[in-house]
Design an enzyme around this catalytic site. Sequence first.
Site, PDB file in Angstrom:
ATOM      1  N   HIS A  33      14.963 -14.675  10.005  1.00  0.00           N
ATOM      2  CA  HIS A  33      14.352 -15.636  10.808  1.00  0.00           C
ATOM      3  C   HIS A  33      15.048 -17.044  10.492  1.00  0.00           C
ATOM      4  O   HIS A  33      14.645 -17.762   9.767  1.00  0.00           O
ATOM      5  CB  HIS A  33      12.667 -15.881  10.055  1.00  0.00           C
ATOM      6  CG  HIS A  33      11.883 -14.626  10.327  1.00  0.00           C
ATOM      7  ND1 HIS A  33      12.019 -13.466   9.402  1.00  0.00           N
ATOM      8  CD2 HIS A  33      10.753 -14.238  11.363  1.00  0.00           C
ATOM      9  CE1 HIS A  33      11.225 -12.306   9.889  1.00  0.00           C
ATOM     10  NE2 HIS A  33      10.466 -12.744  10.859  1.00  0.00           N
ATOM     11  N   HIS A 271      12.471 -17.307  16.741  1.00  0.00           N
ATOM     12  CA  HIS A 271      11.652 -17.114  15.394  1.00  0.00           C
ATOM     13  C   HIS A 271      12.235 -16.134  14.528  1.00  0.00           C
ATOM     14  O   HIS A 271      12.370 -16.501  13.418  1.00  0.00           O
ATOM     15  CB  HIS A 271      10.153 -16.969  15.803  1.00  0.00           C
ATOM     16  CG  HIS A 271       9.404 -16.417  14.485  1.00  0.00           C
ATOM     17  ND1 HIS A 271       8.762 -17.272  13.827  1.00  0.00           N
ATOM     18  CD2 HIS A 271       9.001 -15.217  13.949  1.00  0.00           C
ATOM     19  CE1 HIS A 271       8.002 -16.651  12.887  1.00  0.00           C
ATOM     20  NE2 HIS A 271       8.344 -15.557  13.147  1.00  0.00           N
ATOM     21  N   GLU A 421     -13.564 -14.434  -1.671  1.00  0.00           N
ATOM     22  CA  GLU A 421     -12.931 -13.443  -2.317  1.00  0.00           C
ATOM     23  C   GLU A 421     -11.348 -13.442  -2.427  1.00  0.00           C
ATOM     24  O   GLU A 421     -10.549 -13.322  -3.342  1.00  0.00           O
ATOM     25  CB  GLU A 421     -13.574 -12.167  -2.010  1.00  0.00           C
ATOM     26  CG  GLU A 421     -15.051 -12.006  -2.259  1.00  0.00           C
ATOM     27  CD  GLU A 421     -15.955 -12.476  -1.072  1.00  0.00           C
ATOM     28  OE1 GLU A 421     -16.902 -11.880  -1.287  1.00  0.00           O
ATOM     29  OE2 GLU A 421     -15.391 -12.834  -0.321  1.00  0.00           O
ATOM     30  N   HIS A 483     -22.971  -2.266   0.579  1.00  0.00           N
ATOM     31  CA  HIS A 483     -22.670  -2.958  -0.742  1.00  0.00           C
ATOM     32  C   HIS A 483     -22.306  -1.650  -1.801  1.00  0.00           C
ATOM     33  O   HIS A 483     -22.087  -2.074  -2.962  1.00  0.00           O
ATOM     34  CB  HIS A 483     -23.830  -3.509  -1.247  1.00  0.00           C
ATOM     35  CG  HIS A 483     -23.995  -5.059  -0.759  1.00  0.00           C
ATOM     36  ND1 HIS A 483     -24.081  -5.389   0.612  1.00  0.00           N
ATOM     37  CD2 HIS A 483     -24.195  -6.148  -1.381  1.00  0.00           C
ATOM     38  CE1 HIS A 483     -24.063  -6.647   0.826  1.00  0.00           C
ATOM     39  NE2 HIS A 483     -24.398  -7.140  -0.281  1.00  0.00           N
TER      40      HIS A 483
END
Length: 675
Positions: A33, A271, A421, A483
Amino acid sequence: MNMRLTQAPIDTLCANALRFLAIDAVEAAQSGHPGMPMGMAEIAVALWTRHLKHDPADPAWPNRDRFVLSNGHGSMLLYALLHLSGYDLPLDELKRFRQLDSRTPGHPEVGHTPGVETTTGPLGQGLTNAVGMALAEKLLAAEFNRPGHTLVDHRTWVFLGDGCLMEGISHEAASFAGVQRLSKLICFWDDNRISIDGDVAGWFADDTPARFRAYGWNVIEAVDGHDVEAVDRAIREARANADNDIGPTLICCRTTIGRGSPARAGTADVHGAPLGADELAATRAALAWPHPPFEIPAEIRSAFDARARGAEQRAAWQAACEAYAEAYPDAAKEFGRRMAGTLPVGFPVLANAILRGVHNEAATLATRKASQQAIGRLARALPELLGGSADLTHSNLTDWPGCGAVRADDAGRHINWGVREFGMAAALNGIALHGGFIPFGATFLVFSDYARNAIRMSALMKQRVVYVMTHDSIGLGEDGPTHQPVEHLPSLRLIPGLDVWRPCDAVETQAAWNAAVMRADGPSLLALSRQNLPHQARDGEQLQAIARGGYVLADAAEPALVIIATGSEVALAMAARATLAAEGVAVRVVSMPCTAVFDRQDAAYRQQVLPPDAPRLVIEAARSDGWWRYLAGVRGAVIGMDGFGESAPAAALLRRYGFEAESVLAHARALLQAA
């Protein structure tokens, strides 16, 4: 010397040197890159030649600045900087960019290349690692600095791109950094408005400066990223913000991706692909760079060389350390131990004593509660233990008496991460990488999916991070299948280098925690129950065997059947054993709290625990796929979860899905009859 070289400003020459080292390395590899290094070259010159505090001769000295390349695909920019600054990264390694066994992999990897602070590949995680590093610096400074004696005082610098900001983790990280007022965190946004698919206007139209101001950041806008002096002024303003402790800073640098390439600058074409011979030649002409590939004039090398300056900075800090040690000898010794990552002298003996004490208590309780008690015991012996929960403190049970809360103005030891999280897990990696702490973080096991990529990075980087994952099965009950983890245990066990512990009682929970903090070469994950689990009696040899990952919990002479179980299902295995014993059937029960640790044991021990001549029954309230390798070559069966759960009380669910005595006995008798 070429006249153009002598006439051009040295900063321009330095920036072009970075560009061509990146261009030439990508061209040699035919992979990589080049666009970002070409676009951020002047920003790198301003930071690395004027502000960054580091010593190439000692890349790990504790009070160095941390530099994180969050947009890690532009790794050749970092490798060029490290090489030119004087790190042990020879030019030949740049020539071997992205090749097998080179020290210049496609994305920076910590522990592989000197001077690389973290492994960046997944976009946004580098930024979040840096938040953890900045938090660690702030907390260590609050703990160890004394009036007139500053031991900890460094900054964390981050290069990031549009991709990092598009990733959701950037929101989690930046929001947390703002509320914690991590003033020594300074980020440079490479605002080139190009991503792989092209101009980002069609999919990324955020008002980024307003977004970061809303987080509580200082924002410096409209900086010309190709003007070294303009970038330098922005850095000085950011440093003033840090000195005044008014929050982290984002420097918005307007740049052109692939700057200098006549045909590709400002386009997605530059890129992630080599320029090609024709465009490379055109770029050399456009930037008046007359040198062949990988040739850097001495004048430029001298401008980048940080060895003398770095040695001076490190020597000044070492002198400050000596003065600190004279005034505060105990604190100095503790700081050295903590930064070295070693545990207190005698800790293994203490850990064993704690484990015996827990066994003597013989408590029946949920392993999440046993974990909270273990944290409290260990925190008294390990001041480096630092952690918390993703907004589930009172469910995960991660606080402990006297822990104190981490706040912008309060250096406690318990972190309220909020509902973040992924950000929590990646920041824990940054804390571990910084040094001085053993970090842990918690959520429900089912939400490990949100954190999984950062957990994977913990393992890839071999960092001592502890993940506390509670509510480990359908046994959590009424919250229902959203859950209730089903596939999570086997999928997490697939991550190389991650030790997944699922303890069956308070004793195994303490043993798992002991193993996690004593493990210096990788992360551990504890899967813990919501429901109470009974104590299992053991002798001294069995107590020590827990640390081997799997062991014989209950034995019989010449067992006709071996039952293997983990977590809450161990009690079920023990009950089945008792029933079968009453019928005259000899059964061995093997508790297997950590398959990864068990698999690392020698073959003789593994065969001693799992004899090859008896059928085996495995019980675990999770997908069964991973267990079949323990049944190879023997008759066997697995009682597991082949679908999702339901919303109901735990007892009803366990009956519905076969985690009750009748089902276990039926499977056991079928195996015995087949014999």
